[in-house]
Write an enzyme that holds these catalytic residues in place. Structure first.
Site, short mmCIF file in Angstrom:
data_model
loop_
_atom_site.label_atom_id
_atom_site.label_comp_id
_atom_site.label_asym_id
_atom_site.label_seq_id
_atom_site.Cartn_x
_atom_site.Cartn_y
_atom_site.Cartn_z
N HIS A 1 -22.45 -17.01 -13.32
CA HIS A 1 -21.90 -17.79 -12.21
C HIS A 1 -22.93 -17.82 -11.08
O HIS A 1 -23.73 -16.91 -10.91
CB HIS A 1 -20.62 -17.13 -11.66
N CYS B 1 -19.83 -19.48 -18.24
CA CYS B 1 -18.97 -18.34 -18.57
C CYS B 1 -17.96 -18.72 -19.65
O CYS B 1 -18.34 -18.94 -20.80
CB CYS B 1 -18.29 -17.79 -17.32
#
Length: 511
Positions: A434, A342
């Site tokens: 994630h 991310c």
């Protein structure tokens, strides 16, 4: 008819509210009770995306798993994601609604959300036999009581009995219990049913005289004494605790399958979010995970992870100030494994255009992956599935940054081979997903790649199931409640509310 309820409060932050809430939830569901978790307001950088695309705290998602149900936005209607010491992004019913200072939030916005919070709780109580609510911080934060919507504010409005948890390992638990009650108004005190001692070491019989005296002083009983256990956190709200690693190291004593171990260094960047991503790495026998903040700590690492962050540009500046940025660039050039997740993925790119998060405009990235990132005002919140390294993989996305790839290998695709996410150049990897390492097959395939590149004779265990380890952990929490709490008395609280006639303990809240 509304279901029963209980509010688990704490003498302090990190007293064990999340763990106790999850443990009570798992104990109840094993008794055949239809139960749900609830936290009106959560402040955390560890968040999760529900099936309907709502962002909530990871602790509530894990508590939902303890209940064996899907998490929803109802379970955490207000989420605050700090962006600095003074401001937070406000996420309402799973969607961001803006940035606010602490003064602005507590000065009026928080109180205005009470209706929404109570509606969510009422809906859950209308659906489930019981709702186990978690408070935040301490209910005795007298400076914030007027606008409180997560501790006594919700307890009184929803007529919930309150169980106060104290961490005896910190010391001063009796004073903390007494002081918590004594700083509440008479109206608030009427809902505080009693106490639960957490993290006790030693012979409980030595504690019992103190518990009897506490009962005499407050008129409130202690509902259990939970023993100290390592690694019982469940996706912690903040801090540098790896929630599952301690549990795995306790319960999984199998030696490494191969001849070598793998050493993983995680850069402890500012405003780190979803550091739970590396729990799945630590679950593997023979994988050693540690957090680092100095360039020399990368030298013996077989894999370096740059995790997610609420402040991509701030984290990039921190990496440069510490000398870690140069070490990462050298490492990538030497074909030594690096993984960015991310915000960490965005940092590895060539260019960042950010008028949303940091508002610093054009910023140069580390330049080791061929991507350019533009921050959009609308947040991406999805639960994607795909395939990577020949294995199924799933995850969740929480980001404002939109990546435009100009090269590299896209290593996550759908069933038809169309690219979904990810970029790889040599041994530098990046993804917005994630939780992807929780997919067992993909994690093992990735670790085999890392081991080969690092020249390690490491072999992933063929049977490590991250989902099974989570379930094992939640069952251990349920066991703690079942074995060390007065569960009959707890159920009476949940079903019937706080006992009548509880005494007032002076001085009470200041006028």
């Amino acid at each position: 008819m509304s279901g029963g309820g209980l509010l688990v409060a704490g003498t302090t932050s990190d007293a064990g509210k999340s763990v106790v809430t999850a443990g009570i939830c798992r104990w109840l569901v094993r008794q055949g009770v239809k139960v749900a978790p609830f936290k009106a307001q959560n402040m955390s950088l560890n968040s999760f995306v529900t099936r309907e695309g709502a962002e909530i705290g990871r602790a509530q998602a894990m508590q939902a798993q303890a209940c064996r149900i899907e998490p929803t936005a109802l379970m955490n209607p207000v989420l605050l994601k700090p962006g600095s010491d003074r401001t937070s992004q406000v996420v309402l019913m799973g969607k961001p609604v803006g940035e606010m200072s602490a003064r602005g939030y507590h000065g009026g916005r928080q109180e205005a959300l009470l209706g929404t919070v109570l509606d969510c709780l009422a809906e859950l109580r209308g659906t489930y036999d019981a709702v186990i609510c978690e408070g935040a911080g301490s209910p005795a934060e007298i400076n914030l009581r007027r606008t409180d919507i997560v501790n006594m504010g919700i307890a009184r409005n929803a007529q919930l009995p309150v169980l106060v948890v104290g961490d005896i390992d910190r010391g001063g638990v009796f004073a903390s219990f007494f002081g918590t009650v004594a700083l509440l108004s008479p109206e608030d005190q009427a809902f505080v049913a009693g106490f639960l001692v957490n993290k006790f070491r030693g012979d409980v019989s030595l504690l019992e005289p103190g518990l009897d005296m506490l009962h005499g002083l407050t008129g409130r009983r202690t509902y259990g004494v939970l023993p100290f256990r390592h690694g019982l956190g469940i996706d912690e709200e903040d801090g540098l605790r790896i929630s599952l690693r301690g549990t795995v190291r306790e319960s999984n004593t199998a030696p490494p399958v191969g001849e070598d171990v793998l050493r993983v260094a995680v850069c402890a960047i500012p405003l780190m979010s979803n550091f739970t991503d590396v729990d799945a790495l630590a679950a593997e026998p023979g994988v050693v995970v540690r957090f680092v903040d100095r360039p020399e700590e990368l030298s013996d690492a077989d894999l370096v992870v740059i995790p997610g962050t609420r402040g991509t540009v701030k984290a990039l500046e921190w990496l440069r100030e510490r000398g870690l940025a140069d070490a990462l660039v050298r490492r990538a050039a030497e074909q030594r494994p690096v993984l960015g997740i991310c915000g960490g993925f965005q940092i590895l790119g060539e260019h960042i255009d950010d008028e949303v998060e940091s508002r610093q405009g054009s910023v140069e990235g580390l330049g080791v992956l061929p991507l350019r990132v533009r921050f959009a005002r609308e947040k991406t919140l999805t639960r994607p599935v795909g395939e990577a390294l020949g294995e199924p993989v799933e995850g969740y996305e929480i980001h404002h940054g939109v990546a435009q790839l100009t090269g590299g290998d896209r290593f996550i695709s759908d069933d038809n081979g169309h690219s979904l996410d990810g970029c790889r150049v040599g041994q530098t990897w990046g993804t917005h997903w994630h939780g992807s390492l929780e997919s067992d097959g993909f994690r093992r395939a990735f670790l085999r790649e890392v081991a080969a590149a690092a020249g390690r004779r490491f072999v992933p265990a063929p049977d490590t199931s991250f989902a099974a380890l989570r379930e094992e952990q939640l069952d251990r929490l349920g066991d703690l409640i079942e074995q060390h709490a007065d569960t009959d008395a707890l159920w009476r609280l949940i079903e019937s509310g706080a006992p009548q006639g509880l005494p007032f303990i002076p001085p009470g809240a200041p006028a």
